[in-house]
Design a protein around this motif. Sequence first.
Motif, PDB file in Angstrom:
ATOM      1  N   LEU A  23       3.827  -3.704  -6.015  1.00  6.49           N
ATOM      2  CA  LEU A  23       4.744  -2.566  -6.032  1.00  6.49           C
ATOM      3  C   LEU A  23       4.504  -1.716  -4.786  1.00  6.49           C
ATOM      4  CD1 LEU A  23       4.272  -1.547  -9.773  1.00  6.49           C
ATOM      5  CD2 LEU A  23       6.138  -2.889  -8.791  1.00  6.49           C
ATOM      6  N   PRO A  24       5.504  -1.561  -3.935  1.00  7.27           N
ATOM      7  CA  PRO A  24       5.282  -0.901  -2.649  1.00  7.27           C
ATOM      8  C   PRO A  24       4.961   0.591  -2.741  1.00  7.27           C
ATOM      9  CG  PRO A  24       7.603  -1.395  -2.945  1.00  7.27           C
ATOM     10  CD  PRO A  24       6.875  -2.044  -4.076  1.00  7.27           C
ATOM     11  N   LEU A  25       5.201   1.234  -3.873  1.00  9.34           N
ATOM     12  CA  LEU A  25       4.952   2.669  -3.956  1.00  9.34           C
ATOM     13  C   LEU A  25       3.523   3.009  -4.363  1.00  9.34           C
ATOM     14  CD1 LEU A  25       8.274   3.935  -5.546  1.00  9.34           C
ATOM     15  CD2 LEU A  25       7.575   3.983  -3.165  1.00  9.34           C
ATOM     16  N   LEU A  26       2.745   2.019  -4.765  1.00 11.29           N
ATOM     17  CA  LEU A  26       1.353   2.268  -5.134  1.00 11.29           C
ATOM     18  C   LEU A  26       0.446   1.866  -3.975  1.00 11.29           C
ATOM     19  CD1 LEU A  26       1.233   0.954  -8.815  1.00 11.29           C
ATOM     20  CD2 LEU A  26       1.190   3.312  -8.045  1.00 11.29           C
ATOM     21  N   PRO A  27      -0.405   2.770  -3.510  1.00 10.14           N
ATOM     22  CA  PRO A  27      -1.272   2.457  -2.374  1.00 10.14           C
ATOM     23  C   PRO A  27      -2.500   1.650  -2.789  1.00 10.14           C
ATOM     24  CG  PRO A  27      -1.609   4.712  -3.062  1.00 10.14           C
ATOM     25  CD  PRO A  27      -0.510   4.155  -3.923  1.00 10.14           C
ATOM     26  N   THR A  28      -2.509   0.384  -2.494  1.00  9.02           N
ATOM     27  CA  THR A  28      -3.591  -0.515  -2.895  1.00  9.02           C
ATOM     28  C   THR A  28      -4.927  -0.069  -2.317  1.00  9.02           C
ATOM     29  OG1 THR A  28      -2.041  -2.341  -3.003  1.00  9.02           O
ATOM     30  CG2 THR A  28      -4.354  -2.914  -2.834  1.00  9.02           C
ATOM     31  N   THR A  29      -4.966   0.238  -1.041  1.00  7.09           N
ATOM     32  CA  THR A  29      -6.223   0.574  -0.385  1.00  7.09           C
ATOM     33  C   THR A  29      -6.888   1.781  -1.033  1.00  7.09           C
ATOM     34  OG1 THR A  29      -5.355  -0.293   1.690  1.00  7.09           O
ATOM     35  CG2 THR A  29      -7.282   1.130   1.835  1.00  7.09           C
ATOM     36  N   VAL A  30      -6.125   2.818  -1.298  1.00  3.79           N
ATOM     37  CA  VAL A  30      -6.682   4.041  -1.882  1.00  3.79           C
ATOM     38  C   VAL A  30      -7.258   3.756  -3.267  1.00  3.79           C
ATOM     39  CG1 VAL A  30      -6.115   6.351  -2.715  1.00  3.79           C
ATOM     40  CG2 VAL A  30      -5.154   5.534  -0.568  1.00  3.79           C
ATOM     41  N   PHE A  31      -6.504   3.025  -4.078  1.00  4.42           N
ATOM     42  CA  PHE A  31      -6.986   2.744  -5.424  1.00  4.42           C
ATOM     43  C   PHE A  31      -8.212   1.836  -5.404  1.00  4.42           C
ATOM     44  CE2 PHE A  31      -2.629   3.978  -6.882  1.00  4.42           C
ATOM     45  CZ  PHE A  31      -3.043   5.041  -7.667  1.00  4.42           C
ATOM     46  N   TYR A  32      -8.252   0.887  -4.491  1.00  4.23           N
ATOM     47  CA  TYR A  32      -9.435   0.025  -4.407  1.00  4.23           C
ATOM     48  C   TYR A  32     -10.649   0.799  -3.889  1.00  4.23           C
ATOM     49  CZ  TYR A  32      -7.269  -4.465  -5.590  1.00  4.23           C
ATOM     50  OH  TYR A  32      -6.672  -5.507  -6.253  1.00  4.23           O
ATOM     51  N   LEU A  50     -15.996  -6.743  -6.852  1.00  4.81           N
ATOM     52  CA  LEU A  50     -14.838  -6.122  -6.199  1.00  4.81           C
ATOM     53  C   LEU A  50     -14.852  -6.389  -4.703  1.00  4.81           C
ATOM     54  CD1 LEU A  50     -12.395  -4.096  -6.256  1.00  4.81           C
ATOM     55  CD2 LEU A  50     -14.089  -2.318  -5.794  1.00  4.81           C
ATOM     56  N   ILE A  51     -15.994  -6.218  -4.084  1.00  8.47           N
ATOM     57  CA  ILE A  51     -16.107  -6.381  -2.634  1.00  8.47           C
ATOM     58  C   ILE A  51     -15.815  -7.820  -2.214  1.00  8.47           C
ATOM     59  CG2 ILE A  51     -17.772  -6.307  -0.725  1.00  8.47           C
ATOM     60  CD1 ILE A  51     -18.994  -3.856  -2.112  1.00  8.47           C
ATOM     61  N   GLN A  57     -10.754  -7.765   0.453  1.00  5.04           N
ATOM     62  CA  GLN A  57     -10.988  -8.175   1.842  1.00  5.04           C
ATOM     63  C   GLN A  57      -9.743  -7.967   2.696  1.00  5.04           C
ATOM     64  OE1 GLN A  57     -13.934  -9.234   3.149  1.00  5.04           O
ATOM     65  NE2 GLN A  57     -14.852  -8.777   1.167  1.00  5.04           N
ATOM     66  N   ALA A  58      -8.562  -8.186   2.112  1.00  4.75           N
ATOM     67  CA  ALA A  58      -7.318  -8.066   2.873  1.00  4.75           C
ATOM     68  C   ALA A  58      -6.897  -6.615   3.093  1.00  4.75           C
ATOM     69  CB  ALA A  58      -6.196  -8.818   2.158  1.00  4.75           C
ATOM     70  N   TYR A  59      -7.107  -5.752   2.092  1.00  2.00           N
ATOM     71  CA  TYR A  59      -6.575  -4.395   2.176  1.00  2.00           C
ATOM     72  C   TYR A  59      -7.597  -3.340   2.572  1.00  2.00           C
ATOM     73  CZ  TYR A  59      -2.335  -6.138   0.009  1.00  2.00           C
ATOM     74  OH  TYR A  59      -1.181  -6.827  -0.242  1.00  2.00           O
ATOM     75  N   VAL A  60      -8.819  -3.467   2.120  1.00  2.00           N
ATOM     76  CA  VAL A  60      -9.791  -2.401   2.325  1.00  2.00           C
ATOM     77  C   VAL A  60     -10.715  -2.673   3.507  1.00  2.00           C
ATOM     78  CG1 VAL A  60     -11.634  -1.070   1.244  1.00  2.00           C
ATOM     79  CG2 VAL A  60      -9.692  -1.824  -0.112  1.00  2.00           C
ATOM     80  N   THR A  61     -11.190  -3.903   3.633  1.00  2.00           N
ATOM     81  CA  THR A  61     -12.153  -4.223   4.687  1.00  2.00           C
ATOM     82  C   THR A  61     -11.629  -3.908   6.088  1.00  2.00           C
ATOM     83  OG1 THR A  61     -13.170  -5.876   3.263  1.00  2.00           O
ATOM     84  CG2 THR A  61     -13.645  -6.021   5.607  1.00  2.00           C
ATOM     85  N   PRO A  62     -10.376  -4.264   6.431  1.00  2.00           N
ATOM     86  CA  PRO A  62      -9.897  -3.897   7.774  1.00  2.00           C
ATOM     87  C   PRO A  62      -9.889  -2.388   8.007  1.00  2.00           C
ATOM     88  CG  PRO A  62      -8.472  -5.551   6.831  1.00  2.00           C
ATOM     89  CD  PRO A  62      -9.410  -5.112   5.749  1.00  2.00           C
ATOM     90  N   PHE A  63      -9.564  -1.630   6.965  1.00  3.42           N
ATOM     91  CA  PHE A  63      -9.555  -0.180   7.103  1.00  3.42           C
ATOM     92  C   PHE A  63     -10.970   0.339   7.304  1.00  3.42           C
ATOM     93  CE2 PHE A  63      -9.585   4.149   5.413  1.00  3.42           C
ATOM     94  CZ  PHE A  63      -8.571   4.702   6.164  1.00  3.42           C
ATOM     95  N   LEU A  64     -11.915  -0.169   6.543  1.00 12.53           N
ATOM     96  CA  LEU A  64     -13.294   0.298   6.656  1.00 12.53           C
ATOM     97  C   LEU A  64     -13.964  -0.174   7.939  1.00 12.53           C
ATOM     98  CD1 LEU A  64     -14.570  -0.182   2.999  1.00 12.53           C
ATOM     99  CD2 LEU A  64     -13.897   1.941   4.122  1.00 12.53           C
ATOM    100  N   GLU A  65     -13.594  -1.368   8.390  1.00 10.50           N
ATOM    101  CA  GLU A  65     -14.224  -1.922   9.585  1.00 10.50           C
ATOM    102  C   GLU A  65     -13.441  -1.623  10.858  1.00 10.50           C
ATOM    103  OE1 GLU A  65     -14.915  -6.051   8.941  1.00 10.50           O
ATOM    104  OE2 GLU A  65     -16.469  -5.676   7.447  1.00 10.50           O
ATOM    105  N   LYS A  66     -12.462  -0.755  10.747  1.00 11.75           N
ATOM    106  CA  LYS A  66     -11.720  -0.277  11.916  1.00 11.75           C
ATOM    107  C   LYS A  66     -10.985  -1.394  12.646  1.00 11.75           C
ATOM    108  CE  LYS A  66     -15.257   3.195  12.421  1.00 11.75           C
ATOM    109  NZ  LYS A  66     -16.286   3.790  13.219  1.00 11.75           N
TER     110      LYS A  66
END
Length: 125
Positions: A23-32, A50-51, A57-66
């Motif tokens: 669902l495009p209106l729910l932010p996956t990265t924030v919730f994870y 979870l990690i 790995q697809a949504y959160v890791t790129p954000f955390l690893e810049k």
Amino acid sequence: MKKYAYLLFGTITFIFGTLGIFLPLLPTTVFYLLTGFFWCRSSPKLNAKLIKLPAYQAYVTPFLEKRMTPRSKRRMFAMMGLVFLVSAILVDHHLIRILLGIIYLSLVGGLSWYLKKRPTTNSAE
């Protein structure tokens, strides 16, 4: 008792994050990210699982690893804008609409400044 509350909140945010993939209106990265916060405090085993999830790995890791591409940054801002626009359309008060606009512009400005200092990858998604 606190441990069970964190476990419950982590499970709820995990469900919302997983729904956000579809669902495009729910932010996956924030919730994870919230799921990681809650599960880290309640169950290290769940946090470790979870990690290792491909979605994490697809949504959160790129954000955390810049490692965000310019395209993913544009997509992030567009999705944020869509959420704020829908909210502004559904609200009937002009003051709230103005406040939503100010919050959105502040987020875009702050994130742009923060992400400007972070390296990007040039690979296409």
